[in-house]
Motif scaffolding. Structure first.
Motif, PDB file in Angstrom:
ATOM      1  N   GLY A  58      -0.702 -13.523  11.701  1.00  0.00           N
ATOM      2  CA  GLY A  58      -0.475 -12.121  12.514  1.00  0.00           C
ATOM      3  C   GLY A  58       1.142 -11.914  12.280  1.00  0.00           C
ATOM      4  N   GLY A  59       1.776 -13.053  12.892  1.00  0.00           N
ATOM      5  CA  GLY A  59       3.155 -12.884  13.059  1.00  0.00           C
ATOM      6  C   GLY A  59       3.841 -12.616  11.696  1.00  0.00           C
ATOM      7  N   ILE A  60       3.448 -13.106  10.699  1.00  0.00           N
ATOM      8  CA  ILE A  60       4.108 -13.266   9.260  1.00  0.00           C
ATOM      9  C   ILE A  60       3.908 -11.625   8.770  1.00  0.00           C
ATOM     10  CG2 ILE A  60       3.987 -13.958   7.025  1.00  0.00           C
ATOM     11  CD1 ILE A  60       3.479 -16.954   8.048  1.00  0.00           C
ATOM     12  N   ALA A  61       2.380 -11.459   8.941  1.00  0.00           N
ATOM     13  CA  ALA A  61       2.097 -10.144   8.541  1.00  0.00           C
ATOM     14  C   ALA A  61       2.707  -8.874   9.220  1.00  0.00           C
ATOM     15  CB  ALA A  61       0.437  -9.864   8.550  1.00  0.00           C
ATOM     16  N   LYS A  62       2.773  -9.068  10.484  1.00  0.00           N
ATOM     17  CA  LYS A  62       3.465  -7.888  11.404  1.00  0.00           C
ATOM     18  C   LYS A  62       5.011  -7.715  11.001  1.00  0.00           C
ATOM     19  CE  LYS A  62       4.927  -8.926  15.454  1.00  0.00           C
ATOM     20  NZ  LYS A  62       4.926  -9.339  17.005  1.00  0.00           N
ATOM     21  N   ARG A  63       5.657  -8.854  10.795  1.00  0.00           N
ATOM     22  CA  ARG A  63       6.988  -8.834  10.216  1.00  0.00           C
ATOM     23  C   ARG A  63       7.166  -8.023   8.901  1.00  0.00           C
ATOM     24  NH1 ARG A  63       7.117 -13.528  12.872  1.00  0.00           N
ATOM     25  NH2 ARG A  63       6.900 -15.042  11.116  1.00  0.00           N
ATOM     26  N   LYS A  64       6.338  -8.473   8.081  1.00  0.00           N
ATOM     27  CA  LYS A  64       6.266  -7.857   6.654  1.00  0.00           C
ATOM     28  C   LYS A  64       5.922  -6.432   6.805  1.00  0.00           C
ATOM     29  CE  LYS A  64       4.388  -8.396   2.047  1.00  0.00           C
ATOM     30  NZ  LYS A  64       5.493  -8.505   1.175  1.00  0.00           N
ATOM     31  N   ILE A  65       4.913  -5.859   7.395  1.00  0.00           N
ATOM     32  CA  ILE A  65       4.243  -4.324   7.573  1.00  0.00           C
ATOM     33  C   ILE A  65       5.717  -3.829   8.307  1.00  0.00           C
ATOM     34  CG2 ILE A  65       2.735  -3.088   8.536  1.00  0.00           C
ATOM     35  CD1 ILE A  65       0.639  -4.988   7.651  1.00  0.00           C
ATOM     36  N   LEU A  66       6.299  -4.150   9.316  1.00  0.00           N
ATOM     37  CA  LEU A  66       7.008  -3.373  10.074  1.00  0.00           C
ATOM     38  C   LEU A  66       8.568  -3.197   9.163  1.00  0.00           C
ATOM     39  CD1 LEU A  66       6.674  -4.836  13.653  1.00  0.00           C
ATOM     40  CD2 LEU A  66       6.032  -2.552  12.633  1.00  0.00           C
ATOM     41  N   ARG A  67       8.588  -4.180   8.412  1.00  0.00           N
ATOM     42  CA  ARG A  67       9.720  -4.232   7.368  1.00  0.00           C
ATOM     43  C   ARG A  67       9.484  -3.387   6.032  1.00  0.00           C
ATOM     44  NH1 ARG A  67      10.264  -9.307   6.919  1.00  0.00           N
ATOM     45  NH2 ARG A  67       9.172  -9.202   4.885  1.00  0.00           N
ATOM     46  N   GLU A  68       8.262  -3.418   5.514  1.00  0.00           N
ATOM     47  CA  GLU A  68       7.973  -2.865   4.050  1.00  0.00           C
ATOM     48  C   GLU A  68       6.951  -1.803   4.055  1.00  0.00           C
ATOM     49  OE1 GLU A  68       7.252  -6.138   1.578  1.00  0.00           O
ATOM     50  OE2 GLU A  68       8.760  -7.217   2.091  1.00  0.00           O
ATOM     51  N   GLY A  69       6.212  -1.581   5.157  1.00  0.00           N
ATOM     52  CA  GLY A  69       5.310  -0.518   5.404  1.00  0.00           C
ATOM     53  C   GLY A  69       3.902  -1.152   5.028  1.00  0.00           C
ATOM     54  N   VAL A  70       2.847  -0.356   5.257  1.00  0.00           N
ATOM     55  CA  VAL A  70       1.333  -0.889   5.060  1.00  0.00           C
ATOM     56  C   VAL A  70       1.292  -0.721   3.631  1.00  0.00           C
ATOM     57  CG1 VAL A  70      -0.942  -0.218   5.664  1.00  0.00           C
ATOM     58  CG2 VAL A  70       0.998   0.373   7.395  1.00  0.00           C
ATOM     59  N   PRO A  71       0.863  -1.635   3.004  1.00  0.00           N
ATOM     60  CA  PRO A  71       0.358  -1.759   1.613  1.00  0.00           C
ATOM     61  C   PRO A  71      -0.714  -0.923   0.998  1.00  0.00           C
ATOM     62  CG  PRO A  71       0.089  -4.153   2.638  1.00  0.00           C
ATOM     63  CD  PRO A  71       0.376  -3.088   3.588  1.00  0.00           C
ATOM     64  N   LYS A  72      -0.760  -0.577  -0.150  1.00  0.00           N
ATOM     65  CA  LYS A  72      -1.904  -0.035  -0.476  1.00  0.00           C
ATOM     66  C   LYS A  72      -3.104  -0.910  -0.632  1.00  0.00           C
ATOM     67  CE  LYS A  72       0.142   3.763  -3.079  1.00  0.00           C
ATOM     68  NZ  LYS A  72       0.280   4.182  -4.139  1.00  0.00           N
ATOM     69  N   GLY A  73      -4.181  -0.703  -0.337  1.00  0.00           N
ATOM     70  CA  GLY A  73      -5.519  -1.492  -0.673  1.00  0.00           C
ATOM     71  C   GLY A  73      -5.517  -2.611   0.259  1.00  0.00           C
ATOM     72  N   ILE A  74      -4.876  -2.629   1.488  1.00  0.00           N
ATOM     73  CA  ILE A  74      -5.160  -3.518   2.557  1.00  0.00           C
ATOM     74  C   ILE A  74      -6.575  -3.067   3.132  1.00  0.00           C
ATOM     75  CG2 ILE A  74      -4.178  -2.154   4.291  1.00  0.00           C
ATOM     76  CD1 ILE A  74      -2.955  -4.510   5.204  1.00  0.00           C
ATOM     77  N   PRO A  75      -7.423  -4.223   3.226  1.00  0.00           N
ATOM     78  CA  PRO A  75      -8.805  -3.954   3.666  1.00  0.00           C
ATOM     79  C   PRO A  75      -8.811  -3.379   5.077  1.00  0.00           C
ATOM     80  CG  PRO A  75      -8.333  -6.289   3.567  1.00  0.00           C
ATOM     81  CD  PRO A  75      -7.194  -5.624   3.278  1.00  0.00           C
ATOM     82  N   THR A  76      -9.899  -2.631   5.647  1.00  0.00           N
ATOM     83  CA  THR A  76     -10.009  -2.026   6.689  1.00  0.00           C
ATOM     84  C   THR A  76     -11.113  -2.917   7.509  1.00  0.00           C
ATOM     85  OG1 THR A  76      -9.921   0.319   5.938  1.00  0.00           O
ATOM     86  CG2 THR A  76     -10.933  -0.215   7.998  1.00  0.00           C
ATOM     87  N   ASP A  77     -10.710  -3.246   8.663  1.00  0.00           N
ATOM     88  CA  ASP A  77     -11.529  -3.971   9.505  1.00  0.00           C
ATOM     89  C   ASP A  77     -12.797  -3.575   9.614  1.00  0.00           C
ATOM     90  OD1 ASP A  77     -12.797  -5.160  11.881  1.00  0.00           O
ATOM     91  OD2 ASP A  77     -10.951  -5.894  12.430  1.00  0.00           O
ATOM     92  N   SER A  78     -14.011  -4.136   9.456  1.00  0.00           N
ATOM     93  CA  SER A  78     -15.350  -3.562   9.382  1.00  0.00           C
ATOM     94  C   SER A  78     -15.870  -2.889  10.615  1.00  0.00           C
ATOM     95  CB  SER A  78     -16.455  -4.859   8.989  1.00  0.00           C
ATOM     96  OG  SER A  78     -16.494  -5.595  10.052  1.00  0.00           O
ATOM     97  N   LYS A  79     -15.088  -3.194  11.632  1.00  0.00           N
ATOM     98  CA  LYS A  79     -15.587  -2.599  12.999  1.00  0.00           C
ATOM     99  C   LYS A  79     -15.069  -1.289  13.161  1.00  0.00           C
ATOM    100  CE  LYS A  79     -14.600  -6.872  14.913  1.00  0.00           C
ATOM    101  NZ  LYS A  79     -13.332  -7.726  15.406  1.00  0.00           N
ATOM    102  N   ASP A  92       1.574   7.469   8.264  1.00  0.00           N
ATOM    103  CA  ASP A  92       2.199   7.878   7.136  1.00  0.00           C
ATOM    104  C   ASP A  92       1.375   7.204   6.039  1.00  0.00           C
ATOM    105  OD1 ASP A  92       4.375   9.040   5.711  1.00  0.00           O
ATOM    106  OD2 ASP A  92       4.792   6.853   4.895  1.00  0.00           O
ATOM    107  N   HIS A  93       0.849   5.986   6.132  1.00  0.00           N
ATOM    108  CA  HIS A  93       0.200   5.322   5.181  1.00  0.00           C
ATOM    109  C   HIS A  93      -1.054   6.355   4.813  1.00  0.00           C
ATOM    110  CE1 HIS A  93      -2.249   2.374   2.886  1.00  0.00           C
ATOM    111  NE2 HIS A  93      -3.287   2.569   3.835  1.00  0.00           N
ATOM    112  N   HIS A  94      -1.832   6.649   5.731  1.00  0.00           N
ATOM    113  CA  HIS A  94      -3.082   7.668   5.341  1.00  0.00           C
ATOM    114  C   HIS A  94      -2.671   9.009   5.023  1.00  0.00           C
ATOM    115  CE1 HIS A  94      -5.998   4.560   6.427  1.00  0.00           C
ATOM    116  NE2 HIS A  94      -5.324   4.326   7.750  1.00  0.00           N
ATOM    117  N   PHE A  95      -1.717   9.522   5.520  1.00  0.00           N
ATOM    118  CA  PHE A  95      -1.375  10.824   4.917  1.00  0.00           C
ATOM    119  C   PHE A  95      -0.933  10.732   3.525  1.00  0.00           C
ATOM    120  CE2 PHE A  95       0.586  12.640   9.216  1.00  0.00           C
ATOM    121  CZ  PHE A  95      -0.525  13.015   9.721  1.00  0.00           C
ATOM    122  N   ARG A  96      -0.171   9.446   2.969  1.00  0.00           N
ATOM    123  CA  ARG A  96      -0.126   9.378   1.704  1.00  0.00           C
ATOM    124  C   ARG A  96      -1.032   9.199   0.890  1.00  0.00           C
ATOM    125  NH1 ARG A  96       5.538   8.548   0.514  1.00  0.00           N
ATOM    126  NH2 ARG A  96       6.658   8.229   2.603  1.00  0.00           N
TER     127      ARG A  96
END
Length: 101
Positions: free
Chosen positions: A16-37, A93-97
């Motif tokens: 989580g910590g690694i992913a959080k830093r990457k997403i906050l820096r680079e944005g939400v990547p395309k194709g990232i899976p949605t939690d089934s819940k 923004d990810h979902h709008f795009r």
């Protein structure tokens, strides 16, 4: 799962910590899976969902840092008000795009 009872997942505790830093820096990547819940499996009324989103975004904006949850994100763990705000912006923004909105 509501923010009030979110618990960080095991995978989130590991990555989580690694992913959080990457997403906050680079944005939400395309194709990232949605939690089934969180997947929507039923039909929704677009106008009603749009109204809910507008209301939610307005509340988030008007509440400022005081309105941001202190609960940990279920994947990223503890987040500051600034991190929550940036994540909300990037996610929306990810979902709008995604839907060319």
């Amino acid at each position: 799962m509501s923010a009030e009872n979110a618990r960080q997942t095991l995978v989130g505790r590991i990555f989580g910590g690694i992913a959080k830093r990457k997403i906050l820096r680079e944005g939400v990547p395309k194709g990232i899976p949605t939690d089934s819940k969180r997947k929507v499996a039923d039909q929704r009324d677009f106008q009603q969902e749009k109204t809910i989103l507008e209301r939610t975004l307005r509340h988030f904006f008007e509440s400022g840092p005081a309105g941001i949850t202190e609960q940990p994100h279920d994947f990223f763990g503890r987040m500051t008000a600034q991190e929550w705000a940036r994540l909300q912006y990037l996610h929306t923004d990810h979902h709008f795009r995604q839907f060319s909105a």
